[in-house]
Scaffold this active site. Structure first.
Site, PDB file in Angstrom:
ATOM      1  N   CYS A  99       0.828  -1.198   0.000  1.00  0.00           N
ATOM      2  CA  CYS A  99       0.000   0.000   0.000  1.00  0.00           C
ATOM      3  C   CYS A  99       0.875   1.265   0.000  1.00  0.00           C
ATOM      4  O   CYS A  99       1.624   1.487  -0.943  1.00  0.00           O
ATOM      5  CB  CYS A  99      -0.993  -0.039   1.164  1.00  0.00           C
ATOM      6  SG  CYS A  99      -2.352   1.159   0.992  1.00  0.00           S
ATOM      7  N   HIS A 158      -3.785  -4.715  -0.540  1.00  0.00           N
ATOM      8  CA  HIS A 158      -3.409  -5.330   0.737  1.00  0.00           C
ATOM      9  C   HIS A 158      -3.452  -6.854   0.596  1.00  0.00           C
ATOM     10  O   HIS A 158      -4.534  -7.448   0.628  1.00  0.00           O
ATOM     11  CB  HIS A 158      -4.371  -4.907   1.849  1.00  0.00           C
ATOM     12  CG  HIS A 158      -4.221  -3.492   2.277  1.00  0.00           C
ATOM     13  ND1 HIS A 158      -3.389  -3.102   3.298  1.00  0.00           N
ATOM     14  CD2 HIS A 158      -4.786  -2.363   1.807  1.00  0.00           C
ATOM     15  CE1 HIS A 158      -3.453  -1.797   3.457  1.00  0.00           C
ATOM     16  NE2 HIS A 158      -4.291  -1.318   2.560  1.00  0.00           N
ATOM     17  N   GLU A 200      -2.678  -9.063   2.748  1.00  0.00           N
ATOM     18  CA  GLU A 200      -3.143  -9.666   4.002  1.00  0.00           C
ATOM     19  C   GLU A 200      -4.665  -9.630   4.130  1.00  0.00           C
ATOM     20  O   GLU A 200      -5.231 -10.319   4.979  1.00  0.00           O
ATOM     21  CB  GLU A 200      -2.495  -8.973   5.199  1.00  0.00           C
ATOM     22  CG  GLU A 200      -3.041  -7.619   5.588  1.00  0.00           C
ATOM     23  CD  GLU A 200      -2.572  -6.456   4.713  1.00  0.00           C
ATOM     24  OE1 GLU A 200      -2.916  -5.309   5.031  1.00  0.00           O
ATOM     25  OE2 GLU A 200      -1.870  -6.708   3.693  1.00  0.00           O
TER      26      GLU A 200
END
Length: 214
Positions: free
Chosen positions: A82, A191, A193
């Site tokens: 990011c 992202h 994750e």
């Protein structure tokens, strides 16, 4: 093997750390740290970021981590996430902020009033799931389908001066760089994750990666 997650006070770094711990399954020690000497000693580095670019850059400088992050990007397997990806470029329109200048390029704001193919107005920030198309083969794409969907939250997008630095792109509504990198660097606007199986596969591949892009 030790993987340092750089903590310079910006964003929810725990989710990145937990995702890495999950996929590593004991293959690596995952260390969330704000200590430059521990980042320097790590075998691999993950550089997340969330929030305003000016605040992120200020936090990086004030923490004493700026130089060690640049050194890691030059010398070891490095994964930016990011704003951690955006910071690798020269400059951001967000707050007219000078970034790290590791790669030539600018971080630009999505224009307002853009329309999708059906004529619906596109909101800024670009938030939610979007397809990412790979521009060339890369070891971190192993097991990740071309056009896989990843989770984005951003109002600004990466525009590298050298198009060859873009490893993948998404559309909103025009094409923009969703993955940036060369050699030992791999950096995503989205992202991983928060991107379910495809995102976790990228992180899993990073743990086994030797830093070569061939």
């Amino acid at each position: 093997m030790k993987i340092a997650v750089v903590d310079y006070g910006m964003g929810n770094l725990r989710s990145v750390t937990q995702a890495l711990e999950h996929v590593s399954a004991g293959r690596a020690e995952i260390l969330l740290t704000d200590r430059p000497e521990l980042v320097a000693a790590a075998d691999k580095v993950v550089f997340p970021g969330q929030g305003a670019m000016r605040d992120c850059m200020a936090g990086l400088v004030q923490s004493g981590l700026r130089d060690v992050v640049l050194d890691a990007a030059r010398n070891k397997p490095f994964f930016g996430v990011c704003v951690g990806a955006q910071l690798l470029l020269d400059h951001s329109e967000e707050g007219d902020t000078a970034a790290l200048g590791f790669y030539p390029g600018t971080v630009k704001r999505f224009p307002s009033g853009q329309l999708d193919a059906a004529g619906a107005r596109l909101k800024v920030p670009h938030m939610g799931w979007n397809e990412v198309w790979q521009t060339r083969r890369h070891p971190l794409f192993d097991g990740v389908e071309d056009g896989a969907r990843f989770y984005f939250v951003h109002s600004y997008y990466m525009a590298p001066a050298d198009p060859a630095l873009s490893l993948g792109f998404a559309e909103y509504p025009f094409a923009f760089s969703a993955i940036l990198g060369r050699g030992n660097v791999f950096a995503t606007q989205f992202h991983p994750e928060k991107s379910a199986a495809a995102g976790l596969r990228l992180l899993d591949n990073f743990i086994g990666w030797d830093g070569s892009d061939a």
